[in-house]
Enzyme design. Structure first.
Site, PDB file in Angstrom:
ATOM      1  N   ASN A  76     -10.387   9.756 -35.034  1.00 37.65           N
ATOM      2  CA  ASN A  76      -9.907   8.409 -35.886  1.00 37.65           C
ATOM      3  C   ASN A  76      -8.690   8.026 -34.761  1.00 37.65           C
ATOM      4  OD1 ASN A  76      -7.990   6.896 -37.181  1.00 37.65           O
ATOM      5  ND2 ASN A  76      -8.977   7.873 -39.275  1.00 37.65           N
ATOM      6  N   LYS A 125      -5.403   7.819 -36.122  1.00 28.88           N
ATOM      7  CA  LYS A 125      -4.582   8.985 -36.250  1.00 28.88           C
ATOM      8  C   LYS A 125      -3.886   9.383 -34.818  1.00 28.88           C
ATOM      9  CE  LYS A 125      -6.583  11.459 -39.956  1.00 28.88           C
ATOM     10  NZ  LYS A 125      -7.712  12.513 -39.941  1.00 28.88           N
ATOM     11  N   ASP A 134      -6.027  16.829 -41.637  1.00 26.53           N
ATOM     12  CA  ASP A 134      -7.032  16.308 -42.636  1.00 26.53           C
ATOM     13  C   ASP A 134      -5.913  15.800 -43.678  1.00 26.53           C
ATOM     14  OD1 ASP A 134      -9.786  16.006 -43.128  1.00 26.53           O
ATOM     15  OD2 ASP A 134      -9.149  16.930 -44.990  1.00 26.53           O
ATOM     16  N   GLY A 165      -6.274   2.330 -42.973  1.00 24.01           N
ATOM     17  CA  GLY A 165      -6.519   3.312 -44.084  1.00 24.01           C
ATOM     18  C   GLY A 165      -6.102   2.512 -45.451  1.00 24.01           C
ATOM     19  N   TYR A 166      -5.422   3.394 -46.123  1.00 25.31           N
ATOM     20  CA  TYR A 166      -4.760   2.936 -47.469  1.00 25.31           C
ATOM     21  C   TYR A 166      -3.246   2.299 -47.418  1.00 25.31           C
ATOM     22  CZ  TYR A 166      -8.908   5.496 -49.241  1.00 25.31           C
ATOM     23  OH  TYR A 166     -10.011   6.097 -50.015  1.00 25.31           O
ATOM     24  N   ASP A 167      -2.766   2.126 -46.190  1.00 26.55           N
ATOM     25  CA  ASP A 167      -1.512   1.909 -46.086  1.00 26.55           C
ATOM     26  C   ASP A 167      -1.127   0.787 -46.541  1.00 26.55           C
ATOM     27  OD1 ASP A 167      -0.970   3.910 -44.393  1.00 26.55           O
ATOM     28  OD2 ASP A 167      -1.055   2.975 -42.433  1.00 26.55           O
ATOM     29  N   LYS A 219       6.953   3.920 -40.079  1.00 24.34           N
ATOM     30  CA  LYS A 219       5.975   4.925 -40.837  1.00 24.34           C
ATOM     31  C   LYS A 219       6.130   6.331 -40.343  1.00 24.34           C
ATOM     32  CE  LYS A 219       1.199   5.790 -42.091  1.00 24.34           C
ATOM     33  NZ  LYS A 219       0.005   5.881 -41.567  1.00 24.34           N
ATOM     34  N   HIS A 249       3.773  11.147 -44.391  1.00 21.34           N
ATOM     35  CA  HIS A 249       2.935  12.452 -44.673  1.00 21.34           C
ATOM     36  C   HIS A 249       2.762  13.127 -43.327  1.00 21.34           C
ATOM     37  CE1 HIS A 249       0.581   8.993 -44.713  1.00 21.34           C
ATOM     38  NE2 HIS A 249      -0.442   9.884 -44.307  1.00 21.34           N
ATOM     39  N   ARG A 250       2.126  12.413 -42.509  1.00 22.96           N
ATOM     40  CA  ARG A 250       1.642  12.959 -41.242  1.00 22.96           C
ATOM     41  C   ARG A 250       3.052  13.444 -40.517  1.00 22.96           C
ATOM     42  NH1 ARG A 250      -1.646   9.344 -40.267  1.00 22.96           N
ATOM     43  NH2 ARG A 250      -3.381  10.746 -41.039  1.00 22.96           N
TER      44      ARG A 250
END
Ligand code: ITT
Length: 195
Positions: free
Chosen positions: A10, A13, A70, A152-154, A172, A177-178
């Site tokens: 990805n 990512k 993940d 993604g869902y951002d 961000k 989370h990442r």
């Protein structure tokens, strides 16, 4: 210089993780730099299972130190969906936007829009898993898409007053989370590359 393979295809990512790891005395590669490595089937029931599977399988095949990520979005009103199925939630070849619209549609009229992003990162050497760490951020699902950044869902995940997509990449990466998962595993990567 030591090398670390980011076990992801990805590109979004890869961009974020490379930024989070900048400064490490290590040459960073991703699966986008390698052809011929097999596709990891993400069929584990948890993001922890998929992260460890990706890291270990890729470390064995490449014979390199590997870091896998993940991630899942867990929406409370949907009993944790899409969770481990976040990537292809709206169908086998769906787009990021298809997934966002599915979430907005399923939450139409629902007041409790609490959700959390969870990332598990796994570090593996060819002979086994070295460590796993998790990062969790709580937020809410917006009622419409907002913001142009991220992926993604951002555009539908709001933390404080902003969606992730309304934040710059730097903003961000200060709180995501990442970022939390990578910060937690960073000392272990540092120790491992010194060995
Ligand atoms: P790899 O397995 O190759 O790493 P992937 O996209 O399949 O890539 P995941 O299984 O972890 O990775 O994907 C979960 C999905 O969750 C991803 O496709 C995005 O739609 C979404 N996602 C992951 N991280 C995100 C983030 O930081 N912000 C918004 N959406 C994210």
């Amino acid at each position: 210089m030591k090398a670390l393979l980011l076990a992801t295809h990805n590109p979004d990512k890869v961009r974020e993780i490379k930024d989070l790891l900048k400064g490490l005395p290590v040459k960073l590669y991703s699966l986008l730099d390698f052809e011929g490595l097999s596709e990891v089937i993400e069929d584990e029931p948890t993001i922890l299972g998929n992260a460890t599977k990706k890291a270990y399988q890729m470390a064995q095949e490449s014979q390199m130190l590997c870091l896998a990520d993940d991630t899942g979005l867990f929406i409370e009103a949907l009993e944790g969906e899409p969770g481990v199925f976040s990537a292809r939630w709206a169908g086998p070849s769906c787009s990021y936007r298809d997934n966002r619209l599915k979430a907005l549609e399923l939450l139409d009229g629902i007041v409790d829009r609490t959700a959390e992003f969870r990332t598990v990162v796994a570090l593996a050497a060819p002979d086994g898993i070295i460590a796993t760490k998790e990062g969790i951020v709580k937020g809410v699902i917006t009622t419409e898409e907002r913001g142009e950044h991220g992926f993604g869902y951002d555009a539908i995940f709001e933390v404080g007053a902003l969606t992730y997509a309304e934040m710059t990449d730097e903003q961000k990466n200060e709180l995501s989370h990442r970022a939390l998962a990578i910060q937690a595993i960073l000392p272990i990567i540092e120790t491992t590359i010194k060995l």
